[in-house]
Design an enzyme around this catalytic site. Structure first.
Site, PDB file in Angstrom:
ATOM      1  N   ASP A   1       0.842  -1.192   0.000  1.00  0.00           N
ATOM      2  CA  ASP A   1       0.000   0.000   0.000  1.00  0.00           C
ATOM      3  C   ASP A   1       0.881   1.248   0.000  1.00  0.00           C
ATOM      4  OD1 ASP A   1      -2.352   1.804   0.687  1.00  0.00           O
ATOM      5  OD2 ASP A   1      -3.292  -0.154   0.932  1.00  0.00           O
TER       6      ASP A   1
ATOM      7  N   HIS B   1      -3.467   5.946   3.534  1.00  0.00           N
ATOM      8  CA  HIS B   1      -4.316   4.813   3.173  1.00  0.00           C
ATOM      9  C   HIS B   1      -3.789   3.505   3.752  1.00  0.00           C
ATOM     10  CE1 HIS B   1      -6.095   1.755   0.440  1.00  0.00           C
ATOM     11  NE2 HIS B   1      -7.109   2.600   0.348  1.00  0.00           N
TER      12      HIS B   1
ATOM     13  N   SER C   1     -11.504  -0.995   0.088  1.00  0.00           N
ATOM     14  CA  SER C   1     -10.179  -0.980   0.711  1.00  0.00           C
ATOM     15  C   SER C   1     -10.260  -1.265   2.192  1.00  0.00           C
ATOM     16  CB  SER C   1      -9.510   0.380   0.495  1.00  0.00           C
ATOM     17  OG  SER C   1      -9.078   0.548  -0.829  1.00  0.00           O
TER      18      SER C   1
END
Length: 601
Positions: free
Chosen positions: A255, A296, A542
């Site tokens: 990520d 994220h 996600s």
């Protein structure tokens, strides 16, 4: 001051108030207004029944007779002498001592509802709130959000009951009127004294069909937290039953990096344990795998593992920012910070699992397929060089791109092939299905918005051997089904995807980088956040994928014989999932159920 003088003052003051309204003054209007104004000051025995009605009704009758004898009232109207005495009477009535809850003789054990003779209408949680108000100022000034459940047997039906509550509300002196809700409720804010006045005023109608209020509930504050979604997939139950905390399992997060200094990852040494400390890698060339500018990856990682058990004594330094919109990865989220009473609820699905940060997004938040493929190959090399058992047991990919069948046969893109290759090597790979189901449909003459479509699974979610995950509601999946944004199948070549669904709407997890910016704007001094553990809500597949990653890690920590058997693991989880009653192209096998997966072997 005698009891009769108190009641004559109350009645005289109420008659003056009703006279000023130029309305027809009736016995019922007098009783309703007295109850609304003075119920909190009623004597302890005032609501006991005598001759088929409460004693305070008799005291009003007696006070009315006294006022007539004194020449202050003629029929139901004030005389000139009554108007002259009105001011002092209202002043004395307002200054009369109030009755506080829990006033019982010292030799008797207090009850939670002591001093609250209206407990039949009050629900237990509201009764506790009112009983906790132990001083007259709090009872008179602290507004409590309430929800009134209307009496459906009211003589003129629910609409009539709602109208009666609204009418009674006007006598209370509340700052805001009540509002109807779903035809069976009325909501608003009242003080403890006003709540008691409302109930007493409604109870003037002796017959049950004349009463508008059935029960009154507190308007419970909803607190979105990560533990809610953990309960939804039965991770909390599995921890209690199987001790499935993820011990001895390592999971890679490909990520934007993981913010290594976030308190969420300190307590269990999630990123610094010797089993993983040498495995982190930055594929952007910046050499900072434990720095997350985008935020994220940190959010995803916090859902899988880690927690704030070691911060249980620091709730004042923990903050969760609620996202005001249920939008997958909004450009400008609007957040509302709130404190957290119990930091221990902010824990990953498998809190003791160790994480490896494989960073593929650069500082601008951009990534390339080649970096992801390189990270997947890196996992294979680590496992190949470390002997048995493998050092990394699973990978989470909360990333992807919209698939175009003109480019590659479905599931045969280079990225999908690399995912399948890693699965064949013995590693579980969990992939987000994508947020592409909510699209704009364009024609030559018009543009139609808010259109949801099938065959929108993103790559690498099309990979045959990956566990592809769609999104559902975090605590009411059976009611709300599949999230509107969640990409759905079938795949372009007719295979069933997603494989599972898991909570992906407004999930709270560790915040870093760009995700902190909207939170910092809510502070006069953003530096106040420097030593805080900050969490934010985010939505999308996600967030759903790491629920599955955490659940599989928890499963493998208990059923260790399945380590290195990713396709068997996938089959167990898909077959043990709970159907939400939706089309298989939307839900796959159904909702992730960790308890059933553990019990299936």
């Amino acid at each position: 001051m005698s009891e009769n003088t108190i009641w004559t003052d109350r009645v005289l003051c109420v008659l003056g108030e009703l006279s000023a309204l130029y309305v027809k003054i009736t016995d019922e209007a007098v009783l309703k207004t007295i109850a609304a104004r003075y119920a909190a000051q009623f004597e302890p025995d005032a609501r006991l029944y005598t001759a088929k009605k409460p004693r305070w009704h008799h005291r009003v009758d007696k006070a009315m007779a006294t006022l007539r004898e004194q020449g202050l009232v003629d029929a139901m109207r004030l005389t000139p002498a009554g108007r002259q005495a009105l001011g002092q009477a209202c002043e004395r009535a307002a200054g009369a001592p109030g009755r506080l809850p829990a006033q019982v003789p010292p030799d008797r054990q207090p009850r939670p509802d002591a001093g609250l003779p209206i407990a039949g209408v009050l629900t237990p949680p509201l009764r506790e709130l009112l009983s906790a108000a132990t001083d007259s100022e709090t009872r008179a000034t602290l507004a409590i959000p309430i929800m009134i459940e209307l009496n459906l047997r009211f003589r003129t039906g629910p609409l009539g009951a709602a109208a009666r509550v609204a009418d009674l509300w006007r006598y209370l002196g509340a700052e805001q009127p009540c509002t109807p809700l779903a035809e069976e409720y009325a909501v608003g804010e009242l003080t403890a004294n006003q709540i008691e006045g409302l109930i007493s005023a409604d109870a003037v109608g002796i017959d049950w069909n004349d009463r508008a209020i059935y029960r009154i509930w507190p308007d419970f504050e909803v607190k979105p937290q990560i533990d809610i979604s953990a309960d939804t997939i039965k991770a909390t139950a599995a921890q209690r039953s199987f001790n499935s905390f993820g011990d001895g399992i390592v999971w890679a997060v490909i990520d934007s990096g993981i913010q290594g200094d976030h308190p969420h990852f300190e307590g269990h040494r999630t990123l610094t344990d010797p089993s993983v400390s040498d495995l982190h890698k930055d594929f952007t060339g910046n050499g900072a795998p434990l720095v997350d500018e985008k935020g994220h990856g940190t959010h995803v990682a916090g859902i899988i593992a880690g927690g704030l058990e070691h911060w249980r004594d620091r709730p004042d330094r923990v903050l969760v920012a609620e996202n005001r919109y249920n939008i997958a990865e909004p450009e400008s989220p609007i957040v509302k910070p709130r404190p957290v009473a119990d930091p221990t609820v902010l824990t990953g699905i498998a809190p003791r699992t160790k994480l490896v940060s494989l960073k593929v997004f650069d500082d601008e938040g951009d990534a390339r397929t080649t970096r992801v493929i390189e990270a997947l190959a890196h996992v294979r090399r680590i496992n190949a060089g470390g002997g048995k058992p493998a050092r990394i047991h699973g990978v989470n990919l909360s990333l992807g791109y919209e698939f175009n069948p003109e480019w590659f046969a479905c599931g045969h893109s280079p990225l999908c092939l690399e995912v399948d290759k890693l699965v064949r090597s013995g590693v579980v790979v969990v992939v987000a299905s994508g947020n592409s189901a909510y699209v704009t449909f364009k024609t030559a003459k018009s543009e139609v918005n808010q259109f949801s479509t099938a065959m929108t699974i993103n790559d690498p979610g099309n990979a045959e051997r990956a566990i592809t995950v769609g999104s559902t509601h975090k605590d009411s999946p059976h009611s709300y089904g599949i999230s509107y944004f969640s990409s759905r199948g079938p795949t372009a070549d007719g295979r069933c995807k997603p494989d599972l669904v898991a909570p992906g709407e407004r999930i709270a997890s560790a915040a870093a980088g760009a995700m902190l910016i909207p939170v910092s704007r809510t502070f006069d001094d953003p530096a106040a956040m420097d030593d805080m553990a900050v969490y934010v809500e985010s939505s999308g597949t996600s967030m759903a994928a790491p629920h599955v990653s955490g659940a599989v890690a928890a499963f493998l920590s208990v059923q260790r014989e399945f380590i290195g058997e990713p396709e068997r693991v996938k089959r167990i989880f898909v077959e043990s999932a709970t159907s939400l009653g939706r089309d298989r192209a939307f839900q796959g096998g159904g909702l992730l159920d960790l308890m059933r997966a553990l019990q299936a072997v």
